[in-house]
Motif scaffolding. Structure first.
Motif, short mmCIF file in Angstrom:
data_model
loop_
_atom_site.label_atom_id
_atom_site.label_comp_id
_atom_site.label_asym_id
_atom_site.label_seq_id
_atom_site.Cartn_x
_atom_site.Cartn_y
_atom_site.Cartn_z
N TRP A 110 0.84 -1.20 0.00
CA TRP A 110 0.00 0.00 0.00
C TRP A 110 0.87 1.25 0.00
O TRP A 110 0.63 2.20 -0.74
CB TRP A 110 -0.91 0.02 1.23
CG TRP A 110 -1.48 1.38 1.47
CD1 TRP A 110 -2.50 1.96 0.77
CD2 TRP A 110 -1.00 2.36 2.39
NE1 TRP A 110 -2.70 3.25 1.24
CE2 TRP A 110 -1.79 3.51 2.22
CE3 TRP A 110 0.01 2.37 3.35
CZ2 TRP A 110 -1.59 4.67 2.97
CZ3 TRP A 110 0.20 3.51 4.09
CH2 TRP A 110 -0.59 4.64 3.91
N TRP A 111 1.89 1.24 0.85
CA TRP A 111 2.77 2.40 0.94
C TRP A 111 3.44 2.69 -0.40
O TRP A 111 3.51 3.84 -0.84
CB TRP A 111 3.81 2.17 2.03
CG TRP A 111 4.74 3.33 2.20
CD1 TRP A 111 4.55 4.42 2.98
CD2 TRP A 111 6.00 3.50 1.56
NE1 TRP A 111 5.63 5.28 2.86
CE2 TRP A 111 6.52 4.74 2.00
CE3 TRP A 111 6.74 2.74 0.66
CZ2 TRP A 111 7.75 5.22 1.56
CZ3 TRP A 111 7.96 3.21 0.21
CH2 TRP A 111 8.45 4.44 0.68
N THR A 163 1.03 4.31 -3.02
CA THR A 163 0.81 5.75 -2.86
C THR A 163 2.10 6.54 -3.01
O THR A 163 2.12 7.61 -3.61
CB THR A 163 0.20 6.04 -1.49
OG1 THR A 163 1.10 5.62 -0.45
CG2 THR A 163 -1.12 5.33 -1.31
N ASP A 217 -0.53 11.83 -0.89
CA ASP A 217 0.05 12.24 0.39
C ASP A 217 -0.39 13.65 0.80
O ASP A 217 -0.06 14.09 1.90
CB ASP A 217 1.58 12.18 0.33
CG ASP A 217 2.08 10.76 0.45
OD1 ASP A 217 1.26 9.82 0.41
OD2 ASP A 217 3.31 10.56 0.57
N HIS A 220 -5.97 14.86 2.59
CA HIS A 220 -6.31 14.47 3.95
C HIS A 220 -7.65 15.01 4.42
O HIS A 220 -7.91 15.07 5.63
CB HIS A 220 -5.21 14.93 4.92
CG HIS A 220 -3.85 14.39 4.58
ND1 HIS A 220 -3.54 13.07 4.71
CD2 HIS A 220 -2.74 15.01 4.11
CE1 HIS A 220 -2.28 12.88 4.34
NE2 HIS A 220 -1.77 14.04 3.97
N HIS A 242 -7.53 8.55 -6.13
CA HIS A 242 -8.67 7.82 -5.55
C HIS A 242 -9.83 7.70 -6.54
O HIS A 242 -10.79 6.98 -6.27
CB HIS A 242 -9.14 8.50 -4.27
CG HIS A 242 -8.12 8.49 -3.18
ND1 HIS A 242 -7.72 7.35 -2.52
CD2 HIS A 242 -7.37 9.50 -2.63
CE1 HIS A 242 -6.80 7.63 -1.62
NE2 HIS A 242 -6.58 8.92 -1.66
N ASN A 262 -4.82 5.22 10.99
CA ASN A 262 -5.18 5.38 9.59
C ASN A 262 -4.33 4.47 8.70
O ASN A 262 -4.82 3.92 7.70
CB ASN A 262 -4.99 6.84 9.16
CG ASN A 262 -5.31 7.05 7.69
OD1 ASN A 262 -6.41 6.78 7.23
ND2 ASN A 262 -4.33 7.53 6.93
N LEU A 263 -3.06 4.29 9.07
CA LEU A 263 -2.19 3.39 8.29
C LEU A 263 -2.70 1.96 8.35
O LEU A 263 -2.64 1.23 7.35
CB LEU A 263 -0.76 3.46 8.80
CG LEU A 263 -0.07 4.84 8.75
CD1 LEU A 263 1.40 4.70 9.14
CD2 LEU A 263 -0.21 5.48 7.39
N GLN A 320 -5.80 1.87 5.94
CA GLN A 320 -5.43 1.90 4.53
C GLN A 320 -4.74 0.61 4.10
O GLN A 320 -4.95 0.12 2.98
CB GLN A 320 -4.51 3.10 4.26
CG GLN A 320 -5.14 4.45 4.54
CD GLN A 320 -6.41 4.68 3.75
OE1 GLN A 320 -6.54 4.27 2.60
NE2 GLN A 320 -7.38 5.34 4.37
N SER A 321 -3.92 0.05 4.98
CA SER A 321 -3.23 -1.20 4.65
C SER A 321 -4.21 -2.34 4.44
O SER A 321 -4.12 -3.11 3.47
CB SER A 321 -2.25 -1.56 5.77
OG SER A 321 -1.20 -0.63 5.86
N LEU A 349 -7.45 -2.15 3.74
CA LEU A 349 -8.27 -1.92 2.54
C LEU A 349 -7.50 -2.32 1.28
O LEU A 349 -8.05 -2.95 0.37
CB LEU A 349 -8.68 -0.45 2.46
CG LEU A 349 -9.71 0.03 3.48
CD1 LEU A 349 -9.91 1.54 3.37
CD2 LEU A 349 -11.04 -0.70 3.29
N PHE A 350 -6.22 -1.96 1.24
CA PHE A 350 -5.37 -2.31 0.10
C PHE A 350 -5.28 -3.83 -0.07
O PHE A 350 -5.42 -4.36 -1.18
CB PHE A 350 -3.98 -1.71 0.31
CG PHE A 350 -2.95 -2.15 -0.68
CD1 PHE A 350 -2.84 -1.54 -1.92
CD2 PHE A 350 -2.07 -3.18 -0.38
CE1 PHE A 350 -1.89 -1.95 -2.84
CE2 PHE A 350 -1.11 -3.59 -1.28
CZ PHE A 350 -1.02 -2.98 -2.52
#
Length: 518
Positions: free
Chosen positions: A255-256, A259, A275, A278, A297, A328-329, A332-333, A335-336
């Motif tokens: 994921w990182w 993005t 990045d 937000h 997105h 949040n990380l 997002q992780s 979901l990815f």
């Protein structure tokens, strides 16, 4: 590595600009690298960094970006996708993914900001006029400060940048000092051991603090590995990064990378850089107050009523929000990984499954082993989780510090890669003995210019880049840690002030409508 999409017969033919434009207009992914015309449609599903980075270079000369982001072995594979060559200098087009946000394929050097990038249906004419006036002022200030976008000036910058790249290679600055990483991992091991020791003697708060520091320090090595800046080997570096990210940190390196690769190529663009996006918690630029469409997105980023309440006070909320950044990380992780948004073909096909397993291991040792089994009460568990995550806040500050207060305007495809990186990124000045605290992230401008240079060589590269900036006339943004924080908070406060003005504008418009209806 992918499917070759060309026979050898036509790979050396000279293609005209008009022919290349026609190919792009017909939906083909055409990128120029070292005068080679590449058709990358067959490579998109295999690209380990996702398809978005490639889409941002359709119709552009990506020679510099491709060289600094990829290994020599990857660069040697380009011939598989070559359909021809160009002669002379290529005049960049606006990629379709960016043109859909307000530009056009015939634009070359003109700034792309304007009403088309906002959402007229969600903003009154008065609001659009205010936001566009802010944009024009930002563009004017930027153009006055940085070198001209004319062809000779930018060509000189590119040529000198390529000489700098060759110098860095010649000095061996791409070679990693592995002993430096031995010290890194020894320090991280000590932090983790201290967390476990304090946990054993039931000093829960110190244990949580040391665990959070351990995670923060490990992230620096994961960041290096994701850029293949340790061994420069795709398999080894990705394995190192995924082990740190998933079973140790509970995150997804995939994921990182998805993005972060886009961030490195369209840095600080409100419409394109994830990045910077937000909302509803932070608006790092006034254009977020006009409901922008995110090409990353693939959806509208509405300036909602909730955002309208938060953004005017964001300068005060900045640090508290970042204290919760790690949660949040996690989101997002997962979901990815759940949606399988990473590559499913090629060298990285197995990364998703490795990271899912790694995240289950993380929650087994941290969630079950520490939080549930080792802590006595529900209150202690909540406090431990919150504290261990909150102390990672300086890491999130470090990530945002280098960009939030820098230029966000799009000067168009005529701007060179090195000028764009130096315009949108700042470095943080600190003594050498504090480098371990910053983890190399204090050299973000240097890192954006040369992302695969090992972290421990960045201080030497900084001196070379400063000389380069003096020679070509590009301002080099360098602030102390405190000064950089002041600049970021001041920038957030300014956008908050603009949000308050916009809110007042809405009230005035609503009042006028109310009078007319009565």
């Amino acid at each position: 590595m992918g499917i070759s999409n060309n026979s050898g017969a036509g790979r050396d033919q000279i293609l005209s600009a008009e022919h290349i434009k026609d190919l792009i207009a017909n939906g083909q992914s055409i990128v120029i690298v070292d005068h080679q015309v590449l058709r990358l449609d067959a490579w998109l599903p295999y690209h380990p960094g996702g398809y978005k980075p490639i889409e941002h270079f359709i119709g552009k000369d990506a020679t510099d970006e491709f060289r600094v982001m990829h290994s020599a072995e990857t660069r040697q594979l380009l011939h598989r996708y070559r359909i021809g060559r160009i002669e002379g200098r290529w005049e960049n087009l606006v990629p379709p993914i960016q043109a859909s946000a307000g530009g056009s394929m015939n634009e070359h050097a003109a700034p792309l900001e304007g009403p088309a990038r906002l959402s007229p249906g969600r903003n009154s004419p008065e609001e659009l006029a205010f936001l566009n006036a802010q944009t024009k002022e930002e563009i004017s200030l930027t153009l006055d400060r940085y070198p001209s976008l004319d062809v000779p000036t930018q060509a000189t910058i590119i040529e000198r940048y390529r000489q700098l790249y060759a110098q860095i290679q010649a000095e061996g600055l791409y070679e990693c000092r592995y002993t430096a990483y031995l010290w890194e991992f020894a320090r991280c091991g000590l932090l983790f051991a201290m967390a476990l020791w304090f946990l054993r003697i039931e000093w829960y708060c110190p244990s949580a603090v040391f665990l959070g520091w351990f995670w923060s320090q490990m992230v620096f090595a994961a960041h290096d590995a994701a850029h293949m800046a340790i061994t420069h080997d795709f398999f080894i570096d990705n394995l190192i990064g995924m082990i740190i990210a998933a079973p140790i940190g509970g995150l997804s390196l995939g994921w990182w990378k998805r993005t972060h690769n886009v961030h490195h190529l369209v840095t600080n663009s409100p419409e394109h850089d994830p990045d910077n996006q937000h909302l509803p918690f932070l608006a790092v630029n006034h254009r977020f107050l006009g409901s922008l469409f995110s090409s990353y997105h693939e959806r509208l980023m509405p300036y909602t009523a909730f955002a309208q309440r938060l953004v005017p006070y964001q300068a005060y909320l900045y640090y508290p929000i970042l204290m919760l950044g790690r949660f949040n990380l996690y989101l997002q992780s997962w979901l990815f990984l759940a949606y399988g948004q990473g590559p499913r073909k090629g060298l990285a096909w197995w990364h998703r499954y490795f990271e899912i397993l790694g995240n289950l291991v993380f929650w087994a040792w941290f969630g079950y082993g520490i939080v549930y089994r080792s802590l006595p009460t529900a209150g202690t568990r909540i406090l431990y989780v919150l504290l261990s995550h909150a102390v990672t806040m300086p890491l999130h500050v470090q990530f945002t510090l280098s960009h939030f207060a820098m230029s966000t305007v799009d000067l168009g495809p005529a701007e060179s890669f090195p000028q764009r990186m130096l315009r949108t990124t700042m470095d943080v000045d600190c003594p050498e003995w504090l480098d371990w605290i910053h983890g190399g992230l204090q050299f973000q401008a240097i890192h954006h210019l040369f992302p695969r240079v090992p972290r421990h060589n960045l201080r030497r590269v900084q001196k070379l880049v400063m000389a380069f900036c003096r020679e070509v006339g590009i301002p080099y943004a360098l602030y102390g840690f405190v000064g950089g924080n002041r600049k970021v908070v001041g920038s957030l406060a300014e956008v908050g002030r603009q949000a308050a003005i916009l809110a007042e504008c809405k009230r005035v418009v609503a009042g006028r409508i109310g009078k007319h209806t009565h």
